[in-house]
Design a protein around this motif. Structure first.
Motif, PDB file in Angstrom:
ATOM      1  N   ASN A  64      15.702 -35.485 -43.960  1.00 25.46           N
ATOM      2  CA  ASN A  64      16.205 -35.546 -45.223  1.00 25.46           C
ATOM      3  C   ASN A  64      17.619 -34.410 -45.198  1.00 25.46           C
ATOM      4  O   ASN A  64      17.547 -33.651 -44.458  1.00 25.46           O
ATOM      5  CB  ASN A  64      15.243 -34.769 -46.357  1.00 25.46           C
ATOM      6  CG  ASN A  64      14.026 -35.481 -46.395  1.00 25.46           C
ATOM      7  OD1 ASN A  64      12.927 -35.267 -45.974  1.00 25.46           O
ATOM      8  ND2 ASN A  64      14.042 -36.695 -46.845  1.00 25.46           N
ATOM      9  N   LEU A  65      18.237 -34.695 -46.101  1.00 22.25           N
ATOM     10  CA  LEU A  65      19.545 -33.912 -46.177  1.00 22.25           C
ATOM     11  C   LEU A  65      19.773 -33.470 -47.821  1.00 22.25           C
ATOM     12  O   LEU A  65      19.285 -34.596 -48.364  1.00 22.25           O
ATOM     13  CB  LEU A  65      20.678 -34.387 -45.674  1.00 22.25           C
ATOM     14  CG  LEU A  65      21.177 -34.368 -44.350  1.00 22.25           C
ATOM     15  CD1 LEU A  65      22.428 -35.015 -43.597  1.00 22.25           C
ATOM     16  CD2 LEU A  65      21.071 -32.692 -43.898  1.00 22.25           C
ATOM     17  N   PRO A  66      20.324 -32.651 -48.130  1.00 21.54           N
ATOM     18  CA  PRO A  66      20.582 -32.400 -49.824  1.00 21.54           C
ATOM     19  C   PRO A  66      21.735 -33.386 -50.168  1.00 21.54           C
ATOM     20  O   PRO A  66      22.744 -33.559 -49.301  1.00 21.54           O
ATOM     21  CB  PRO A  66      20.869 -30.919 -49.999  1.00 21.54           C
ATOM     22  CG  PRO A  66      21.350 -30.708 -48.553  1.00 21.54           C
ATOM     23  CD  PRO A  66      20.607 -31.437 -47.637  1.00 21.54           C
ATOM     24  N   LEU A  67      21.492 -34.059 -51.255  1.00 19.22           N
ATOM     25  CA  LEU A  67      22.603 -34.728 -51.603  1.00 19.22           C
ATOM     26  C   LEU A  67      23.909 -34.261 -51.989  1.00 19.22           C
ATOM     27  O   LEU A  67      24.880 -34.811 -51.757  1.00 19.22           O
ATOM     28  CB  LEU A  67      22.224 -35.430 -52.959  1.00 19.22           C
ATOM     29  CG  LEU A  67      23.102 -36.515 -53.816  1.00 19.22           C
ATOM     30  CD1 LEU A  67      23.141 -37.892 -52.865  1.00 19.22           C
ATOM     31  CD2 LEU A  67      22.412 -36.912 -55.067  1.00 19.22           C
ATOM     32  N   SER A  68      24.011 -32.805 -52.009  1.00 19.76           N
ATOM     33  CA  SER A  68      25.210 -32.031 -52.103  1.00 19.76           C
ATOM     34  C   SER A  68      26.001 -32.332 -51.110  1.00 19.76           C
ATOM     35  O   SER A  68      27.341 -32.100 -50.995  1.00 19.76           O
ATOM     36  CB  SER A  68      24.805 -30.704 -52.190  1.00 19.76           C
ATOM     37  OG  SER A  68      24.242 -30.241 -51.071  1.00 19.76           O
ATOM     38  N   VAL A  69      25.571 -33.145 -49.852  1.00 21.73           N
ATOM     39  CA  VAL A  69      26.677 -33.086 -48.829  1.00 21.73           C
ATOM     40  C   VAL A  69      27.994 -34.118 -49.233  1.00 21.73           C
ATOM     41  O   VAL A  69      28.751 -33.984 -48.534  1.00 21.73           O
ATOM     42  CB  VAL A  69      26.058 -33.800 -47.533  1.00 21.73           C
ATOM     43  CG1 VAL A  69      24.976 -32.774 -46.875  1.00 21.73           C
ATOM     44  CG2 VAL A  69      25.329 -34.958 -47.554  1.00 21.73           C
TER      45      VAL A  69
END
Length: 466
Positions: A64-69
């Motif tokens: 997972n990665l934060p959508l904020s990227v």
């Protein structure tokens, strides 16, 4: 005829790409890979992701990665989330899915390391439509629905410069093997390229190890300015290669205590750096170029594609020239285009039709700068051509004179370009409303950050005179 199954030997010996997790395991085992870099390209074309041990990657956890990227500016700031995307809840996670066709080594890493480009999905399985790779895929799919395939070939210009650790100081050409920096411009000089032979040998070695297909390397007009041409092919594949090549030449240069920069205008008195894009469209079944008819003459589709570029390139200018520095390149006294005129083998125009056989008939978009995200440049340029095709547009007459003497037809600055995108309903529909809203908000935030900086020009001319 059934497709022949790849043998294990074919899998482990391929320099780049596999088709499954099982093949990836064999490929990495054959190379003794201990770490893997998992990345998604963000709006700026910067890889965001995670580095992990191979054993953890192969165990199959969901990454997972934060959508904020996809909301982050080039300076690390963020625009307000509130009105951007309805589905954003706080800073929700996205799911990273590997594209195994991109698996390659990281040849400059100290430990045996692989890299793998990922795609981004919401938890419910929807692709993240803010992800540049997905934006490009969406445009490619529009062509596929019409029975067409786009073929592209990027050309990327960049400068080699001395290391610069203080942003207040101008950039300078580096010292070559002769012990002297380049002073005069050395367009197409083989000797000037040879000044950095060792660096370029590393670049070629790194590229070969990653399966990157470089066509040619030339010296461009600026001092220590180079250009790399890539072979033509599928838009997503070529965008991947540009994304990886940018990192490759930066790493190769650092090995020689030199910076490689893709800034559009890094040195005041030198030409800017472009990302020229050659484009053609072929029939999805026959593979024939739809820009040429059976007699080898240009088709109505060829002219409509050009007309689409003429009408809509100004609306995607914030993608083709994404930073305030990008517009320093686009001036009347430079080598860069200032309008969307077109012509046969006319390098002063924004759109050039190079000499070619009918099968290779293509349109070169000379507007984009090399600081742009390759996924978004290709998506935006093809989107303009697509709109020309489906709307049956007609271009102006081809220009035989110097286009530099004509009026500006492209936005002169970032905010003007952002407004042009926001007001284009056609471009918004093709690239996606959520993407356009987010992208323009990021560009506005970057401009606000820029405006907080007082430049040397202001201190030079305003300090004691106003």
């Amino acid at each position: 005829m059934a497709k022949k199954k790849r043998s294990e030997k074919d899998v482990v010996e391929a320099p780049r790409g596999v088709t499954s997790l099982a093949e990836a395991k064999a490929w990495m085992a054959a190379r003794g890979i201990t770490e893997i870099e998992c990345a998604v390209p963000d709006l700026a074309g910067v890889g965001r992701g995670k580095i992990m041990p191979v054993s953890k990657f192969l165990s199959g956890p969901t990454m997972n990665l934060p959508l904020s990227v996809f909301f982050q500016t080039i300076s690390g700031d963020y625009p307000p989330y509130d009105d951007l995307v309805d589905s954003v809840v706080a800073d929700s996670d996205l799911v990273m899915e590997p594209d195994f066709s991109t698996l390659a080594v990281v040849p400059w890493a100290q430990d045996p390391t692989a890299q793998l480009i990922h795609d981004a999905y919401h938890r419910d399985g929807r692709p993240v439509d803010l992800a540049p790779r997905q934006v490009l895929r969406n445009v490619v799919d529009l062509y596929a629905k019409k029975g067409w395939k786009a073929v592209v070939a990027p050309e990327i210009e960049f400068y080699l410069v001395e290391p610069n650790t203080d942003a207040d100081y101008p950039l300078k050409p580096p010292i070559g093997r002769s012990g002297r920096p380049e002073i005069g411009r050395q367009s197409y000089s083989i000797q000037a390229v040879n000044e950095f032979d060792a660096l370029f040998e590393d670049m070629y070695d790194y590229s070969e190890a990653q399966g990157l297909e470089i066509d040619t390397l030339i010296h461009e007009d600026g001092a220590a300015q180079m250009e790399i041409n890539l072979l033509h092919g599928d838009p997503v594949t070529l965008a991947d290669q540009v994304y990886l090549f940018k990192r490759t030449i930066r790493e190769a240069a650092l090995q020689h205590k030199i910076y490689a920069t893709f800034m559009a205008k890094p040195i005041a008195d030198e030409p800017g750096s472009a990302m020229h894009l050659h484009q053609s469209i072929v029939d999805g079944e026959t593979g024939k170029n739809i820009f040429s008819d059976a007699d080898g003459d240009p088709t109505p589709e060829f002219f409509s594609f050009i007309a689409g570029q003429q009408r809509y390139l100004p609306a995607v200018m914030s993608i083709l020239a994404p930073y305030v520095n990008s517009y320093r390149r686009l001036t009347r006294d430079s080598m860069a285009p200032i309008n969307v005129q077109w012509g046969y083998d006319n390098r002063t125009a924004g759109l050039r039709v190079p000499p070619s056989s009918p099968a290779a008939r293509r349109v070169e978009n000379r507007v984009p700068s090399s600081d742009a995200n390759p996924y978004l440049v290709i998506a935006a340029s093809l989107a303009c051509g697509y709109l020309g095709l489906v709307e049956g547009l007609r271009p102006t007459e081809p220009l035989e004179s110097d286009a530099k003497g004509l009026d500006f037809e492209l936005p002169r600055g970032l905010l003007e370009a952002v407004a042009a995108m926001q007001y284009s309903e056609e471009i918004t529909n093709v690239l996606g409303p959520s993407f356009v809203k987010t992208y323009t908000a990021v560009k506005q935030q970057e401009f606000d950050t820029f405006m907080r900086v007082i430049s040397p020009w202001e201190r030079e001319y305003l300090l004691l005179n106003v």
